[in-house]
Design an enzyme around this catalytic site. Structure first.
Site, PDB file in Angstrom:
ATOM      1  N   SER A  38       0.849  -1.192   0.000  1.00  0.00           N
ATOM      2  CA  SER A  38       0.000   0.000   0.000  1.00  0.00           C
ATOM      3  C   SER A  38       0.880   1.236   0.000  1.00  0.00           C
ATOM      4  O   SER A  38       2.069   1.155   0.326  1.00  0.00           O
ATOM      5  CB  SER A  38      -0.860  -0.012   1.266  1.00  0.00           C
ATOM      6  OG  SER A  38      -1.413   1.253   1.545  1.00  0.00           O
ATOM      7  N   TYR A  58      -3.360   0.167   9.960  1.00  0.00           N
ATOM      8  CA  TYR A  58      -3.193  -0.219   8.560  1.00  0.00           C
ATOM      9  C   TYR A  58      -1.756   0.085   8.099  1.00  0.00           C
ATOM     10  O   TYR A  58      -1.114  -0.742   7.446  1.00  0.00           O
ATOM     11  CB  TYR A  58      -4.211   0.544   7.718  1.00  0.00           C
ATOM     12  CG  TYR A  58      -4.326   0.135   6.277  1.00  0.00           C
ATOM     13  CD1 TYR A  58      -5.131  -0.939   5.910  1.00  0.00           C
ATOM     14  CD2 TYR A  58      -3.672   0.843   5.269  1.00  0.00           C
ATOM     15  CE1 TYR A  58      -5.273  -1.301   4.568  1.00  0.00           C
ATOM     16  CE2 TYR A  58      -3.804   0.493   3.940  1.00  0.00           C
ATOM     17  CZ  TYR A  58      -4.606  -0.576   3.599  1.00  0.00           C
ATOM     18  OH  TYR A  58      -4.743  -0.922   2.267  1.00  0.00           O
TER      19      TYR A  58
HETATM   20  C1  GCO Z   1      -6.647   5.387   3.346  1.00  0.00           C
HETATM   21  C2  GCO Z   1      -6.818   4.338   2.295  1.00  0.00           C
HETATM   22  C3  GCO Z   1      -5.552   3.687   1.904  1.00  0.00           C
HETATM   23  C4  GCO Z   1      -5.768   2.876   0.670  1.00  0.00           C
HETATM   24  C5  GCO Z   1      -4.575   2.255   0.031  1.00  0.00           C
HETATM   25  C6  GCO Z   1      -3.508   3.225  -0.329  1.00  0.00           C
HETATM   26  O1  GCO Z   1      -7.521   5.488   4.184  1.00  0.00           O
HETATM   27  O2  GCO Z   1      -5.675   6.171   3.270  1.00  0.00           O
HETATM   28  O3  GCO Z   1      -7.717   3.386   2.694  1.00  0.00           O
HETATM   29  O4  GCO Z   1      -5.064   3.021   2.987  1.00  0.00           O
HETATM   30  O5  GCO Z   1      -6.717   1.900   0.900  1.00  0.00           O
HETATM   31  O6  GCO Z   1      -4.103   1.147   0.723  1.00  0.00           O
HETATM   32  O7  GCO Z   1      -2.488   2.559  -0.996  1.00  0.00           O
END
Ligand code: GCO
Ligand code: CA
Length: 266
Positions: free
Chosen positions: A146, A159
């Site tokens: 990501s 995340y």
């Molecule tokens: C966020 C997004 C990201 C994307 C993606 C970016 O809230 O900034 O959800 O996390 O999903 O992974 O590459």
């Protein structure tokens, strides 16, 4: 080298979280290149939906419901795939989940759940397919990274921590199993128009575009959100013999976001 190096004929591909979104598009692309598709999802309900979607796309896919963070469930799934379809040649660790919560409001259990699905899931699935790949002396593992493998932003601490760890798990698998002719690389999508990012693109009550939507379009040299289809070429490359000497890399398909410092305020 000729173009057949990009061929995936005769290969068994397992795409986790492949019932919809980016995972589905990657699987669809790999099927077009000749791979037999196995996909995973977390619930029976999404399994049914996924099977219907593949059928509608004309792809004879094999679907399996299993929580990737559950080691026993993953081992059982991979054993079932081996018996029903064959040993996995290409693993795409795509399953993930997103919780956008300010860090000071996030519960430890929710933080760990995100880490467990992204990182624990990739660990479990890779661990389950590696022995057959080692025996065959070839295999491809693609971890879906990501922008958050490199960058942070508000509300996505879990995340970002997970995707950063997934980047390093990628390099470690490459380091540890490269001698078996196994390549483990990452593919890092930029901002892609999927259900996961739909809340960031929601049209505002006054009809204007979501501020994040405007921000991302301005931050992306390509000037647009990515489409799940944009993820196919990079993943097919990383799944094919064309990338046999590429190992431990993260290929970002982001329309140029990571190269760009950003537009100056007007
Ligand atoms: C966020 C997004 C990201 C994307 C993606 C970016 O809230 O900034 O959800 O996390 O999903 O992974 O590459
Ligand atoms: Ca998904």
């Amino acid at each position: 080298m000729d173009l057949s190096a990009f061929d995936l004929k005769g290969k068994v591909a397992l795409i986790t979280g492949g019932a919809h979104g980016i995972g589905f598009s990657i699987a669809e692309g790999m099927a077009k290149c000749g791979a037999t598709i196995c996909f995973n999802c977390s619930s029976e309900a999404s399994l049914e939906k996924g099977l219907a979607a593949y059928k509608a796309a004309g792809i004879d896919a094999h679907g399996y419901a299993a929580d990737v963070s559950d080691e026993d469930a993953v081992n059982a799934m991979v054993a079932k795939i081996k018996a029903e379809v064959g040993p996995v040649d290409i693993l795409v660790n795509n399953a993930g989940l997103m919780k956008r919560v300010p860090m000071v409001e996030m519960r430890h259990a929710d933080f760990m759940r995100v880490i467990d699905v992204h990182v624990g899931g990739a660990f479990n699935c890779s661990k389950a397919v590696l022995p057959d790949m080692m025996e065959k002396q070839e295999g491809k593992i693609i971890n879906i990274c990501s922008m958050m493998s490199e960058l942070g932003r508000e509300t996505v601490s879990a995340y970002a921590a997970a995707k950063g760890a997934l980047k390093m798990l990628t390099k470690n698998i490459a380091s540890e199993y490269g001698e078996y002719n196994i390549q483990c690389n990452g593919m890092g999508p930029g901002y892609i128009a999927t259900a996961q990012t739909a809340p960031l693109r929601e049209v505002q009550p006054d009809g204007s575009r979501h501020p994040f939507d405007q921000f991302i379009t301005a931050k992306t040299p390509a000037g647009r959100w990515g489409d799940p289809e944009d993820m196919v070429g990079p993943c097919v490359f990383l799944a094919s013999h064309a990338s046999d000497f590429v190992n431990g890399q993260i290929l970002y398909a982001d329309g140029g976001i990571l190269a760009y410092i950003g537009r100056q305020p007007k």
